[in-house]
Write an enzyme that holds these catalytic residues in place. Structure first.
Site, PDB file in Angstrom:
ATOM      1  CG  ASP A  80      61.146 -23.558  13.020  1.00 46.26           C
ATOM      2  OD1 ASP A  80      62.361 -23.374  12.774  1.00 46.26           O
ATOM      3  OD2 ASP A  80      60.357 -22.626  13.266  1.00 46.26           O
ATOM      4  CD  GLU A 172      64.238 -18.205  11.488  1.00 44.85           C
ATOM      5  OE1 GLU A 172      64.604 -17.082  11.115  1.00 44.85           O
ATOM      6  OE2 GLU A 172      63.268 -18.808  10.961  1.00 44.85           O
TER       7      GLU A 172
END
Length: 401
Positions: A80, A172
């Site tokens: 991400d 994350e």
């Protein structure tokens, strides 16, 4: 495929995470990239490849003959990108840097004045944004470097190595990357996250972290008859913020210095809310910071009445140093791998956290290594191609040790 080609492919997938989503992963786009990465791991030649129901991708490069009993080493990166800046429709450009500022579009420039480390890359090819989005080197560069290193080992079976596991996590950037990471499936003795900044960084100290949500309950009375009756929650919230230590904010701190960071403030006469994050490398100081917030809430309640201020203080993660120091050979290995490729190791504390911090407390010692990128989470983000290539060399050395 070269590491830069791989990286440019990955950034074509927009994968902003979404802190307001309750799903895992928080955005559908991460599942799309994860599926692509799982297929790529299989093409490279890894086994036990899976994209699980939560979007995590795992794969194993089996030990070569005679190395089956060696320690198993893991390499982890996240798919991400930060939700703070647009991460869709990324238009990367390769600039052969010859010094000075790098002009992007819309009047945006990567200026040496603002980012002096840029001058370290004169003569290098640098990948930048076009000035309208982030780039995604955090952490698609890490993924590209790990997979390219694995591909190199598969192409060179004469190089012996132990069991190597790869883990690619979602979310994350919104603090959830380690939430559903399957440490048992990963089955490693130690690991590295490849999620750091400029080339050479090695990090095994990070902040102790907590969130502090402050709710202010006011009393709204018509302003024409409010004397001695109204408690304006918005004003009380502003008063609370003004009483926090002004010099202990991110804009005034560096290195090992902790801080209080006001992330959000909103409200009206009836209800107001403040959202803080609290950070410190020292556990003693971290505990003192949390106590200060609670003491200030208690004081304000004495002044304005019990229940006017309510604090919800919740720990997020802890400094992994205490989990890494009993295994300092992990750091020594990283230092030696970098030196072997003429990369100057730079051991620095993380002024933030990584998946590795939480995983270290789950029994998987996991320091953080550089990707080679800079200026993450913004339109000024860039990464030199040579830095990525160097990190591939470093990872190959770590994998075969």
């Amino acid at each position: 495929m070269t590491v830069s080609e791989r990286f440019l492919k990955y950034v074509s997938f927009g994968t902003n995470s979404d802190e307001n989503s309750e799903s895992c992963p928080s955005t559908e786009s991460q599942l799309v990239l994860g599926k692509y990465l799982a297929e790529e791991l299989e093409k490279i030649g890894l086994t036990e490849v899976v994209q699980d129901a939560d979007g995590y991708v795992y794969g194993v490069l089996a030990a070569t003959k005679g190395r089956e009993n060696d320690p198993a080493i893991g390499f982890i990166a996240h798919m991400d990108t930060s939700p703070a800046v647009k991460g869709d429709g990324i238009k990367p450009q390769i600039v052969h840097y010859e010094g000075g500022d790098i002009p992007l579009s819309g009047g945006v420039s990567i200026r040496v004045k603002d980012f002096p480390s840029l001058e370290n890359y004169v003569g290098c090819d640098i990948i930048t944004t076009d000035g309208t989005t982030l780039l995604g080197a955090d952490d698609k560069a890490g993924i590209a470097e790990i997979l390219t290193a694995c591909e190199y080992l598969v192409a060179h079976p004469e190089i012996s190595h132990g069991r190597i596991a790869v883990g690619i996590t979602p979310d994350e950037e919104i603090g959830r990357g380690a939430d559903r990471f399957d440490v048992k499936r990963f089955a490693c003795d130690w690991a590295y996250t490849v999620d750091g900044g400029e080339l050479g960084e090695i990090e095994y100290e990070n902040f102790n972290a907590a969130s502090a949500k402050i709710t202010v309950n006011g009393v709204n009375i018509h302003p024409g008859s409010a004397k001695n009756k109204m408690k304006n929650a918005a004003l009380l919230a502003a008063e609370f913020a003004a009483m926090m230590p002004r010099a202990e904010t991110p804009a005034h701190t560096e290195g090992y210095e902790g801080f209080y960071h006001l992330c959000d403030i909103a409200g009206d006469e009836t209800l107001a809310k403040l959202a803080y994050i609290v950070r410190d490398h020292s556990m003693e100081k971290f505990l003192a910071r949390k106590a200060f917030v609670q003491d200030l809430v208690d004081y304000m309640n004495k002044v304005y009445g019990e229940g006017t201020f309510v604090a919800e203080i919740k720990d997020s993660y802890y400094n992994m140093r205490e989990k890494i120091t009993p295994h300092m050979h992990i750091i020594d290995n990283a230092v030696n791998a970098m030196k072997a490729h003429n990369v100057e190791p730079i051991i620095v504390p993380i002024r933030g956290g990584t998946d590795g911090a939480r995983l270290s407390f789950e029994g998987l010692p996991c320091p953080n290594l550089s990707t080679g990128g800079a200026n993450f989470h913004g339109v000024h983000e860039f990464i030199p191609i040579r830095s990525m290539e160097k990190m591939v060399d470093v990872l190959v050395t770590l994998m075969k040790n």
